[in-house]
Design a protein around this motif. Structure first.
Motif, mmCIF file in Angstrom:
data_model
loop_
_atom_site.group_PDB
_atom_site.id
_atom_site.type_symbol
_atom_site.label_atom_id
_atom_site.label_comp_id
_atom_site.label_asym_id
_atom_site.label_seq_id
_atom_site.Cartn_x
_atom_site.Cartn_y
_atom_site.Cartn_z
ATOM 1 N N ALA A 1 -2.532 9.039 6.494
ATOM 2 C CA ALA A 1 -1.420 8.078 6.408
ATOM 3 C C ALA A 1 -0.047 8.751 6.476
ATOM 4 O O ALA A 1 0.892 8.201 7.061
ATOM 5 N N THR A 2 0.073 9.938 5.895
ATOM 6 C CA THR A 2 1.364 10.630 5.850
ATOM 7 C C THR A 2 1.937 10.824 7.258
ATOM 8 O O THR A 2 3.112 10.549 7.505
ATOM 9 N N PHE B 1 -3.952 2.466 -4.631
ATOM 10 C CA PHE B 1 -5.342 2.373 -4.178
ATOM 11 C C PHE B 1 -6.224 2.665 -5.407
ATOM 12 O O PHE B 1 -5.861 3.506 -6.229
ATOM 13 N N GLY C 1 -2.179 -1.380 -2.967
ATOM 14 C CA GLY C 1 -0.854 -1.569 -3.551
ATOM 15 C C GLY C 1 -0.065 -0.286 -3.420
ATOM 16 O O GLY C 1 -0.637 0.790 -3.205
ATOM 17 N N LEU D 1 5.393 4.430 2.729
ATOM 18 C CA LEU D 1 5.896 5.446 3.660
ATOM 19 C C LEU D 1 6.556 4.794 4.876
ATOM 20 O O LEU D 1 7.611 5.228 5.341
ATOM 21 N N ASP E 1 5.883 12.077 -0.609
ATOM 22 C CA ASP E 1 4.611 11.357 -0.606
ATOM 23 C C ASP E 1 3.929 11.649 -1.941
ATOM 24 O O ASP E 1 3.265 12.670 -2.115
ATOM 25 N N LYS F 1 -6.654 6.218 -6.878
ATOM 26 C CA LYS F 1 -5.497 7.068 -7.197
ATOM 27 C C LYS F 1 -5.337 7.140 -8.722
ATOM 28 O O LYS F 1 -5.900 6.310 -9.441
ATOM 29 N N SER G 1 0.989 5.208 -4.141
ATOM 30 C CA SER G 1 -0.100 4.292 -3.795
ATOM 31 C C SER G 1 -0.846 3.898 -5.062
ATOM 32 O O SER G 1 -1.011 4.713 -5.970
ATOM 33 N N SER H 1 0.854 -1.201 0.000
ATOM 34 C CA SER H 1 0.000 0.000 0.000
ATOM 35 C C SER H 1 0.881 1.240 0.000
ATOM 36 O O SER H 1 2.098 1.149 0.233
ATOM 37 N N GLY H 2 0.256 2.382 -0.195
ATOM 38 C CA GLY H 2 0.988 3.643 -0.073
ATOM 39 C C GLY H 2 1.449 3.860 1.357
ATOM 40 O O GLY H 2 2.534 4.407 1.596
ATOM 41 N N THR H 3 0.631 3.438 2.296
ATOM 42 C CA THR H 3 0.994 3.568 3.708
ATOM 43 C C THR H 3 2.232 2.728 4.010
ATOM 44 O O THR H 3 3.165 3.205 4.678
ATOM 45 N N ALA I 1 1.656 9.715 -3.325
ATOM 46 C CA ALA I 1 0.475 8.840 -3.400
ATOM 47 C C ALA I 1 -0.576 9.400 -4.363
ATOM 48 O O ALA I 1 -1.311 8.657 -4.988
ATOM 49 N N GLN I 2 -0.632 10.751 -4.457
ATOM 50 C CA GLN I 2 -1.643 11.359 -5.331
ATOM 51 C C GLN I 2 -1.045 11.852 -6.645
ATOM 52 O O GLN I 2 -1.777 12.312 -7.512
ATOM 53 N N THR J 1 -3.303 16.790 4.356
ATOM 54 C CA THR J 1 -3.021 15.551 3.645
ATOM 55 C C THR J 1 -3.892 14.451 4.225
ATOM 56 O O THR J 1 -4.602 14.661 5.211
ATOM 57 N N PHE J 2 -3.823 13.286 3.598
ATOM 58 C CA PHE J 2 -4.485 12.105 4.136
ATOM 59 C C PHE J 2 -3.723 11.657 5.384
ATOM 60 O O PHE J 2 -2.503 11.804 5.459
HETATM 61 C C1 LIG Z 1 -3.787 7.533 -0.416
HETATM 62 C C2 LIG Z 1 -2.707 8.238 0.300
HETATM 63 C C3 LIG Z 1 -1.780 7.564 1.118
HETATM 64 C C4 LIG Z 1 -1.920 6.125 1.505
HETATM 65 O O1 LIG Z 1 -2.044 5.235 0.465
HETATM 66 P P1 LIG Z 1 -2.740 3.811 0.713
HETATM 67 O O2 LIG Z 1 -2.376 3.034 -0.497
HETATM 68 O O3 LIG Z 1 -4.203 4.055 0.845
HETATM 69 O O4 LIG Z 1 -2.163 3.230 1.961
HETATM 70 C C5 LIG Z 1 -0.731 8.287 1.650
HETATM 71 N N1 LIG Z 1 -0.599 9.605 1.421
HETATM 72 C C6 LIG Z 1 -1.475 10.293 0.668
HETATM 73 C C7 LIG Z 1 -1.247 11.744 0.434
HETATM 74 C C8 LIG Z 1 -2.568 9.637 0.095
HETATM 75 O O5 LIG Z 1 -3.439 10.338 -0.659
#
Ligand SMILES: *Cc1c(COP(=O)(O)O)cnc(C)c1O
Length: 368
Positions: free
Chosen positions: A88-89, A183, A194, A64, A157, A186, A181, A59-61, A159-160, A85-86
């Protein structure tokens, strides 16, 4: 007309035969873990971003987390990031008992404000995690030299922002380690969770390769460090390989749609600013609007979905109460959380749908 905020069905229908065949083959071969598509994808995405090492993960998480584990972050270490941010960061920082130190954002790009970053650095600061919010890369040409000067790492990060460009480089390749990420929602999404980490540092790549599979050494049952179970499924890698062929075209289409929105939405709507040196991946197209709740209701009645990213900045989330931030700590992020609104954005939005969205928003303000 049924407009989707993000349209994964139309994308699936377009590639149905190829996807079904690829997934069927993996199931027939039972190559679920670390099958050939995983390594093929890593190679392709290293080429795509220009990074020398690309390592897939769950995952993106986890991407990180792998980066921070590789830097051996310890309790009490401080890491600078954005409150807009989301979760997870900042979550991965806190998970390692390190301290997220927030810095307010720019009101024009919504990315971390470089001009306020220096004063957040202390003796305990170990690194910076800029976020490429909504698909637009942060200000790495300023952030990276500051980080060098203070011996800090930069974890991007992305992810986006996968697919985005910055001064001729690609998102994911802009810090010491880039994290993305896959997800489903995304810009490049798989059919579950993933992620991927990118780096040009062979030592970091080696450590993260080990961390990804329980800190393994030369073989599976030789463990040299404490790691995680963070592999990407073969099925997800196969989906991504098929979607990748279309991906540059999809980014171009997202940009065309964004241009149409930006040219045609009228005041008082504030359209997003993309800096000249950036090509956004447009994970979101977010406008700033007065009377947000009433506009959302007006659009919902016309079957136009919207979403708020983010209703609350991270420093005001209950989970981060213990950090002791108060309302007013980051006025720009707080103001933007109150008037930001994301409207439908995906490469399968038809012209008549885009027109309806723009007309409906403009009409809402005209009648008032
Ligand atoms: C979606 C997202 C994540 C986490 O990604 P996952 O694949 O959902 O774990 C981390 N940082 C940002 C900025 C995100 O948008």
């Amino acid at each position: 007309m049924k407009i989707n905020f993000i349209d994964l069905q139309r994308q699936y229908q377009k590639h149905k035969e190829e996807l079904d065949a690829a997934l069927g083959k993996i199931m027939a071969d039972a190559a679920f873990i670390m099958g050939p598509p995983v390594f093929e994808l890593e190679k392709k995405l290293a080429d795509f971003t220009g990074a020398t090492h690309a390592l897939s993960c769950a995952s993106g998480t986890d991407a990180l987390l792998l980066a921070l584990l590789a830097y051996d972050i310890q309790p009490g270490d401080e890491i600078i990031t954005t409150p807009f941010t989301f979760i997870a960061t900042a979550e991965v920082i806190a998970l390692l008992k390190a301290k997220p130190v927030f810095v307010d954002i720019r009101s024009d790009t919504f990315n971390i404000d470089f001009s306020k970053m220096k004063r957040a650095i202390t003796k305990k600061t170990k690194g910076i995690i800029p976020v490429d919010i909504f698909g637009q890369c942060a200000d790495y040409a300023e952030i990276n030299p500051l980080a060098r000067e203070h011996n800090l790492f930069v974890v991007e990060d992305a992810a986006q922002s996968f697919g985005a460009g910055y001064k001729g480089k690609k998102a994911g390749s802009l810090g010491d380690i880039g994290c993305t990420s896959f997800f489903p929602a995304k810009p490049l999404g798989c059919y579950g969770d993933g992620g991927m980490v990118f780096t040009n540092d062979p030592r970091m790549a080696e450590i993260m390769t080990s961390l990804r599979v329980h800190g393994q050494g030369d073989d599976k049952y030789n463990n040299v460090r404490i790691g995680i179970n963070g592999r990407l499924d073969t099925l997800q890698a196969a989906v991504l390989l098929i979607k990748l062929a279309d991906f540059p075209g999809e980014i171009a289409t997202r940009n065309k749609i964004a241009d149409y929105y930006s040219k045609n939405l009228r005041e008082p709507v504030m359209t997003p600013l993309i800096l000249k040196h950036n090509v956004s991946a447009y994970a979101q197209y977010a406008i700033r609007v007065p009377d947000r709740t009433a506009l959302q209701k007006h659009l919902k009645e016309r079957n136009i979905p919207t979403a708020i990213y983010y209703p609350k900045p991270l420093h005001l989330q209950k989970a981060f109460d213990y950090l002791g931030y108060r309302p007013g700590a980051f006025p720009v992020a707080e103001a933007i959380c109150n008037d930001i609104l994301a409207i439908p954005m995906h490469p399968y939005l038809q012209k008549n749908e885009q027109e309806l969205i723009v007309e409906s928003i403009n009409a809402f303000y005209k009648k008032g």
